[in-house]
Design a protein around this motif. Structure first.
Motif, short mmCIF file in Angstrom:
data_model
loop_
_atom_site.label_atom_id
_atom_site.label_comp_id
_atom_site.label_asym_id
_atom_site.label_seq_id
_atom_site.Cartn_x
_atom_site.Cartn_y
_atom_site.Cartn_z
N MET A 1 1.23 -1.14 0.13
CA MET A 1 -0.33 -0.09 0.24
C MET A 1 0.93 1.59 0.08
N GLY A 2 0.15 2.69 -0.66
CA GLY A 2 0.95 3.63 -0.61
C GLY A 2 0.44 4.26 -1.26
N LYS A 3 0.90 5.30 -1.97
CA LYS A 3 0.61 6.58 -2.26
C LYS A 3 1.57 6.88 -3.34
N GLN A 4 1.09 7.15 -3.96
CA GLN A 4 1.59 7.49 -5.66
C GLN A 4 1.23 8.76 -6.15
N ILE A 5 2.21 9.75 -6.67
CA ILE A 5 1.77 10.68 -7.99
C ILE A 5 2.36 10.03 -9.41
N ASN A 6 2.29 9.97 -10.35
CA ASN A 6 2.56 9.56 -11.83
C ASN A 6 2.31 10.66 -12.70
N PHE A 7 3.29 11.02 -13.51
CA PHE A 7 3.62 12.18 -14.01
C PHE A 7 4.64 11.72 -15.39
N TYR A 8 4.80 12.54 -16.08
CA TYR A 8 5.79 12.83 -17.57
C TYR A 8 6.77 13.53 -17.24
N ILE A 9 7.50 13.40 -16.92
CA ILE A 9 8.94 14.88 -16.19
C ILE A 9 10.12 14.11 -17.38
N GLU A 10 10.57 15.13 -17.97
CA GLU A 10 12.06 14.78 -18.37
C GLU A 10 13.52 14.73 -17.63
N LEU A 11 13.90 14.16 -17.55
CA LEU A 11 15.61 14.69 -16.37
C LEU A 11 15.87 16.34 -16.24
N ASP A 12 15.85 16.95 -16.58
CA ASP A 12 15.98 18.32 -16.18
C ASP A 12 15.25 18.90 -15.44
N VAL A 137 5.68 18.79 -7.96
CA VAL A 137 5.42 17.93 -8.73
C VAL A 137 5.02 19.04 -10.11
N LYS A 138 3.25 18.79 -9.06
CA LYS A 138 2.60 19.58 -10.06
C LYS A 138 2.53 20.78 -10.30
N LYS A 139 4.51 22.03 -9.59
CA LYS A 139 4.15 23.19 -10.46
C LYS A 139 5.06 22.61 -11.73
N LEU A 140 5.98 21.66 -11.29
CA LEU A 140 6.81 21.61 -12.54
C LEU A 140 5.61 20.58 -13.45
N ALA A 141 5.27 19.74 -14.04
CA ALA A 141 3.88 19.10 -14.43
C ALA A 141 2.73 19.25 -14.39
N PRO A 142 2.46 21.01 -14.39
CA PRO A 142 0.58 21.02 -14.72
C PRO A 142 -0.20 19.69 -15.50
N TYR A 143 -2.03 19.83 -14.45
CA TYR A 143 -2.80 19.04 -14.40
C TYR A 143 -3.13 19.42 -16.04
N THR A 144 -2.94 18.53 -17.43
CA THR A 144 -3.12 18.74 -18.57
C THR A 144 -4.20 17.35 -19.35
N ILE A 157 -7.34 10.46 -25.12
CA ILE A 157 -6.84 11.07 -24.56
C ILE A 157 -7.21 10.66 -22.89
N SER A 158 -6.55 11.80 -21.82
CA SER A 158 -6.08 11.39 -20.50
C SER A 158 -5.88 12.76 -19.89
N LYS A 159 -6.22 12.92 -18.82
CA LYS A 159 -5.43 14.22 -18.03
C LYS A 159 -4.16 13.47 -17.40
N GLU A 160 -3.38 14.54 -17.30
CA GLU A 160 -1.58 13.29 -16.84
C GLU A 160 -1.06 15.14 -16.86
N TYR A 161 -0.18 15.27 -15.36
CA TYR A 161 0.82 15.89 -15.01
C TYR A 161 1.96 15.48 -15.65
N ILE A 162 2.53 16.65 -17.06
CA ILE A 162 3.18 16.85 -17.63
C ILE A 162 4.42 18.13 -17.63
N THR A 163 5.42 18.16 -18.15
CA THR A 163 5.94 19.38 -18.22
C THR A 163 5.66 20.05 -19.41
N PRO A 164 5.67 21.42 -19.09
CA PRO A 164 5.68 22.59 -20.41
C PRO A 164 6.29 21.73 -21.21
#
Length: 180
Positions: A1-12, A137-144, A157-164
């Motif tokens: 059991m745990g908490k998680q946030i999934n995202f698309y975040i590049e190395l930088d 994370v939510k600042k780096l990768a807005p929900y889009t 189509i899906s709403k995801e956390y993704i960096t600009p």
């Protein structure tokens, strides 16, 4: 059991998240899966207090943010970190290859069962700092809303956390995000 946030975040962007973790008092742990003489694998870990000491070039490494104030690290017999019992946050970043962007996550255990009788909750301070990193994370990768490709080859189509930066790759360079 745990908490998680999934995202698309590049190395930088991941490096910014890792620096935020260091600023919050975490150590960064690199865990490498290394082949043993018997054909099995064992874990080797390195702890870092500075971002410039971390080797981000090896794609076979798994990263953890370790909060020493919340307890000691626990390892399996084969040297792998026990992420359920250790005060760590498992974290990764998206790989970009062949016009495909992978999804990753930040995850923390909610606790574990001690001798199958007593549930030991995650440290409160670890939970608070995880929540702080989640807000970052939510600042780096807005929900889009984005188009993602599922394993069966279909898209949706899906709403995801993704960096600009990665959103720009999707919109201008014909990249695809894996849905996982």
């Amino acid at each position: 059991m745990g908490k998680q946030i999934n995202f698309y975040i590049e190395l930088d962007a991941f490096k910014k998240l890792a620096q935020k973790a260091l600023d919050l008092g975490f150590k960064i742990i690199e865990q490498l899966s290394v082949p043993s003489d018997n054909g099995l694998y064992h874990g080797e870990c390195k702890e870092h207090l500075l971002l410039d000491k971390v080797d981000f070039s090896n794609l076979r490494v798994r990263y953890y943010f370790y909060l020493e104030d919340a307890g000691q690290l626990v390892f399996s017999d084969s040297g792998f970190l026990d992420t359920i019992r250790s005060p760590v946050i498992e974290v990764g970043y998206s790989e970009i290859h062949e016009n495909t962007i992978s999804k990753d996550r930040m995850w923390v255990s909610t606790g574990y069962w001690e001798d199958s009788e007593t549930f030991i909750n995650r440290s409160e301070i670890l939970g608070e700092k995880y929540d702080s990193l989640t807000r970052y994370v939510k600042k780096l990768a807005p929900y889009t809303e984005i188009q993602v490709k599922f394993r069966n080859g279909r898209t949706g189509i899906s709403k995801e956390y993704i960096t600009p930066y990665l959103l720009d790759l999707l919109n201008t360079m014909q990249y695809e995000c894996e849905a996982n």
